[in-house]
Design a protein around this motif. Sequence first.
Motif, PDB file in Angstrom:
ATOM      1  N   GLY A   1       0.793  -1.373  -0.038  1.00  0.00           N
ATOM      2  CA  GLY A   1      -0.054  -0.140   0.038  1.00  0.00           C
ATOM      3  C   GLY A   1       1.028   1.217   0.251  1.00  0.00           C
ATOM      4  N   THR A   2       2.147   1.194  -0.133  1.00  0.00           N
ATOM      5  CA  THR A   2       2.974   2.175  -0.354  1.00  0.00           C
ATOM      6  C   THR A   2       3.864   2.139  -1.822  1.00  0.00           C
ATOM      7  OG1 THR A   2       4.792   1.181   1.023  1.00  0.00           O
ATOM      8  CG2 THR A   2       3.284   2.656   2.189  1.00  0.00           C
ATOM      9  N   THR A   3       4.405   3.242  -2.140  1.00  0.00           N
ATOM     10  CA  THR A   3       5.036   3.301  -3.688  1.00  0.00           C
ATOM     11  C   THR A   3       6.275   2.791  -3.516  1.00  0.00           C
ATOM     12  OG1 THR A   3       3.318   5.349  -4.109  1.00  0.00           O
ATOM     13  CG2 THR A   3       5.407   4.735  -5.566  1.00  0.00           C
ATOM     14  N   VAL A   4       6.343   1.652  -4.398  1.00  0.00           N
ATOM     15  CA  VAL A   4       7.822   1.284  -4.574  1.00  0.00           C
ATOM     16  C   VAL A   4       8.081   1.591  -6.188  1.00  0.00           C
ATOM     17  CG1 VAL A   4       9.512  -0.807  -4.372  1.00  0.00           C
ATOM     18  CG2 VAL A   4       7.432  -0.577  -2.831  1.00  0.00           C
ATOM     19  N   ASP A   5       8.596   2.466  -6.512  1.00  0.00           N
ATOM     20  CA  ASP A   5       8.704   2.696  -7.831  1.00  0.00           C
ATOM     21  C   ASP A   5       9.203   1.643  -8.735  1.00  0.00           C
ATOM     22  OD1 ASP A   5       7.469   5.494  -7.747  1.00  0.00           O
ATOM     23  OD2 ASP A   5       9.718   6.204  -7.020  1.00  0.00           O
ATOM     24  N   ALA A   6       8.666   1.575  -9.793  1.00  0.00           N
ATOM     25  CA  ALA A   6       8.872   0.432 -10.864  1.00  0.00           C
ATOM     26  C   ALA A   6      10.062   0.887 -11.735  1.00  0.00           C
ATOM     27  CB  ALA A   6       7.519  -0.220 -11.418  1.00  0.00           C
ATOM     28  N   VAL A   7      11.185   1.080 -11.383  1.00  0.00           N
ATOM     29  CA  VAL A   7      12.116   1.643 -12.117  1.00  0.00           C
ATOM     30  C   VAL A   7      12.923   0.341 -12.545  1.00  0.00           C
ATOM     31  CG1 VAL A   7      12.251   3.772 -11.095  1.00  0.00           C
ATOM     32  CG2 VAL A   7      13.686   2.014 -10.060  1.00  0.00           C
ATOM     33  N   GLY A   8      13.017  -0.900 -12.251  1.00  0.00           N
ATOM     34  CA  GLY A   8      13.638  -1.776 -12.647  1.00  0.00           C
ATOM     35  C   GLY A   8      14.907  -2.110 -12.095  1.00  0.00           C
ATOM     36  N   THR A   9      15.149  -1.245 -10.974  1.00  0.00           N
ATOM     37  CA  THR A   9      16.704  -1.450 -10.396  1.00  0.00           C
ATOM     38  C   THR A   9      16.445  -1.782  -8.978  1.00  0.00           C
ATOM     39  OG1 THR A   9      17.679   0.091 -11.937  1.00  0.00           O
ATOM     40  CG2 THR A   9      18.822   0.026  -9.823  1.00  0.00           C
ATOM     41  N   PHE A  10      17.054  -2.806  -8.488  1.00  0.00           N
ATOM     42  CA  PHE A  10      16.836  -3.252  -7.165  1.00  0.00           C
ATOM     43  C   PHE A  10      18.018  -2.500  -6.090  1.00  0.00           C
ATOM     44  CE2 PHE A  10      15.682  -7.146  -5.026  1.00  0.00           C
ATOM     45  CZ  PHE A  10      15.657  -6.642  -3.330  1.00  0.00           C
ATOM     46  N   GLY A  11      17.464  -1.142  -5.654  1.00  0.00           N
ATOM     47  CA  GLY A  11      18.225  -0.416  -4.891  1.00  0.00           C
ATOM     48  C   GLY A  11      17.827  -0.710  -3.423  1.00  0.00           C
ATOM     49  N   PRO A  12      18.466   0.264  -2.386  1.00  0.00           N
ATOM     50  CA  PRO A  12      18.108   0.251  -1.246  1.00  0.00           C
ATOM     51  C   PRO A  12      16.858   0.151  -0.608  1.00  0.00           C
ATOM     52  CG  PRO A  12      19.340   2.354  -1.434  1.00  0.00           C
ATOM     53  CD  PRO A  12      19.253   1.419  -2.899  1.00  0.00           C
ATOM     54  N   VAL A  13      15.954   1.175  -1.181  1.00  0.00           N
ATOM     55  CA  VAL A  13      14.694   1.529  -1.034  1.00  0.00           C
ATOM     56  C   VAL A  13      13.767   0.163  -1.270  1.00  0.00           C
ATOM     57  CG1 VAL A  13      12.519   2.753  -1.047  1.00  0.00           C
ATOM     58  CG2 VAL A  13      15.011   3.602  -1.226  1.00  0.00           C
ATOM     59  N   THR A  14      14.136  -0.596  -2.355  1.00  0.00           N
ATOM     60  CA  THR A  14      13.643  -1.764  -2.694  1.00  0.00           C
ATOM     61  C   THR A  14      13.589  -2.893  -1.790  1.00  0.00           C
ATOM     62  OG1 THR A  14      13.244  -1.192  -4.965  1.00  0.00           O
ATOM     63  CG2 THR A  14      13.009  -3.614  -4.348  1.00  0.00           C
ATOM     64  N   ALA A  15      14.978  -2.819  -1.393  1.00  0.00           N
ATOM     65  CA  ALA A  15      15.267  -3.922  -0.369  1.00  0.00           C
ATOM     66  C   ALA A  15      14.700  -3.613   0.891  1.00  0.00           C
ATOM     67  CB  ALA A  15      16.982  -3.776  -0.008  1.00  0.00           C
ATOM     68  N   THR A  16      14.349  -2.451   1.351  1.00  0.00           N
ATOM     69  CA  THR A  16      13.747  -2.227   2.631  1.00  0.00           C
ATOM     70  C   THR A  16      12.228  -2.684   2.440  1.00  0.00           C
ATOM     71  OG1 THR A  16      15.082  -0.174   3.074  1.00  0.00           O
ATOM     72  CG2 THR A  16      13.024  -0.377   4.363  1.00  0.00           C
ATOM     73  N   ALA A  17      11.775  -2.240   1.251  1.00  0.00           N
ATOM     74  CA  ALA A  17      10.230  -2.846   0.921  1.00  0.00           C
ATOM     75  C   ALA A  17      10.243  -4.314   1.176  1.00  0.00           C
ATOM     76  CB  ALA A  17       9.997  -2.125  -0.363  1.00  0.00           C
ATOM     77  N   VAL A  18      11.166  -5.070   0.561  1.00  0.00           N
ATOM     78  CA  VAL A  18      11.146  -6.322   0.626  1.00  0.00           C
ATOM     79  C   VAL A  18      11.235  -6.894   1.962  1.00  0.00           C
ATOM     80  CG1 VAL A  18      12.586  -8.442  -0.049  1.00  0.00           C
ATOM     81  CG2 VAL A  18      11.937  -6.914  -1.633  1.00  0.00           C
TER      82      VAL A  18
END
Length: 537
Positions: free
Chosen positions: A493-510
């Motif tokens: 329910g929060t935005t994880v921008d679909a940029v196709g690069t697995f960065g630190p913010v995506t890791a936090t979301a995971v």
Amino acid sequence: MPRRAAAHTGRRASVLAALAVTALTATGTPAAAAPAAQPPALPADGRHAMNQAFVRAAGKFDVPRDLLAAVGYGETHLDGHTGRPSQANGYGVMHLASNPANRTLEKAAHITGEPLSRLRRDTAANILGGAAVLRSYADRLGLDGDERDDIDAWYPAVAQYSGTTGRTAARYADTVYAFLAQGFAATVPGGERISVAARPVDPVKGTLSATAGRAPITPYPSALWVPADSHNFTVGRTATIDKVIIHVTQGSYAGSIKWFQDPTAEVSAHYVVRSSDGQITQTVRDSDTAYHAKQANASALGIEHEGYIDDPSWFTDTMYRASAALTRALCDKYGIPKDRAHIIGHSEAPGTDHTDPGRYWDWNRYMGFVEGDSSSGSGNSTGDSSSGSSSDGLGFASYTLLQSGASGAQVTAVQQLLNTQGYAAGAADGNFDAATLSAVKAYQTTRGLPAGGIVGPKTWTALLSAGSTPTLRRGDSGADVKRLQRSLTAALGTTVDAVGTFGPVTATAVRTYQTRQGLAVTGIVSSKTWAALHAGR
């Protein structure tokens, strides 16, 4: 709740089809419902007062507890606002109304014997009154005891509770059943938590339908059209349109639309925006003068937003984005500058005595969306960089709840996803029609999801994550990472921008997702994390 028995299905469907219109148009005070036996006494615990009130009212009037709570949530987010009336003169958690078009407050008093003053201000009495009114509508429909145990049988009664008729009543009932299908939890004033678990729903609608024609002569063709009464606006204008005025309804979406249809109201707006999914209804043509801002009426377009100014829970990301897109379209059509001198709150209009949209309205965020910045001031973005909707039409900053009758880019995305995965949703034309509904239900049934045909977080998550299960970690990139980011946006329910690069913010979301699902918290996406996403968890 028990599902409906096969023996009742045919008889009940025919009864509801015959009675739905009568029930929705009947007037006067209903006969008192015959209450069921008193439920066992509950402990006197102030920390659970509202939960206890829902249980006792549901037991006394044989109304499903979760249905009663969902109606209250749809009306007020379970906030009685200390007895203060809504715009439509409705009171309490259950929004018992007292106006020429809707007198549920008086009906509740007649059935329960509670004085009007207590029904207005006391939460337990108000919930009891709401249950009594719902039961009276069920009795008028002829629902017997077995049918009252089936939550799907209550749809026409819920529609009637809205105080509206036709498509508006059906959309009201659809919203309540969407809350039942997806479940919800709310923390009410005082800190008590009220929750309803998700369940499959398949309401028996009879002749009721939320299908509505598109608004005529509008720059925003996805808006629905439910015209206000002719007493509540003036045909034509005496000044050039040069501003947009933002309002808050102080009531529900359906209730506000109905209020504009009441010839005694002497109030209207051009558009109304729903909180839960951003649905927009137009009630007055742009070329006509709505009654919404006194001295500014002749030169302004008015947009009402479902909710209350003292409760920020109504101002959802979806509402902000939908309303901002509407405002942007209006500004483009009429040459209105996209600035705060020309997009103003009701409180800023000349000669007003109103305070909406109030201190919780996030002007910075809203104006950013109006100007086309998809990430403006959202405050909850967890993406690795800013992005808007993707070029393939599947990526969004948030995924809204969709149901039959919805339209727009996100419906197109659902249709594309269903068709790609082998479920025949028909043309990806952005209209949630019968073919799309059938495909959604088939998909939900196959995946073990609540099969009510409503696309909420669980269905979005499953649809968006479908595919292979490669191990992904920080530093990876490509289409699979983008698929992961989209499904996390739906799941969290929060935005994880679909940029196709697995960065630190995506890791936090995971890691956040893994924590919520009770998985090993590694920040690495392996088969178990994919399996949870595929299951819509």
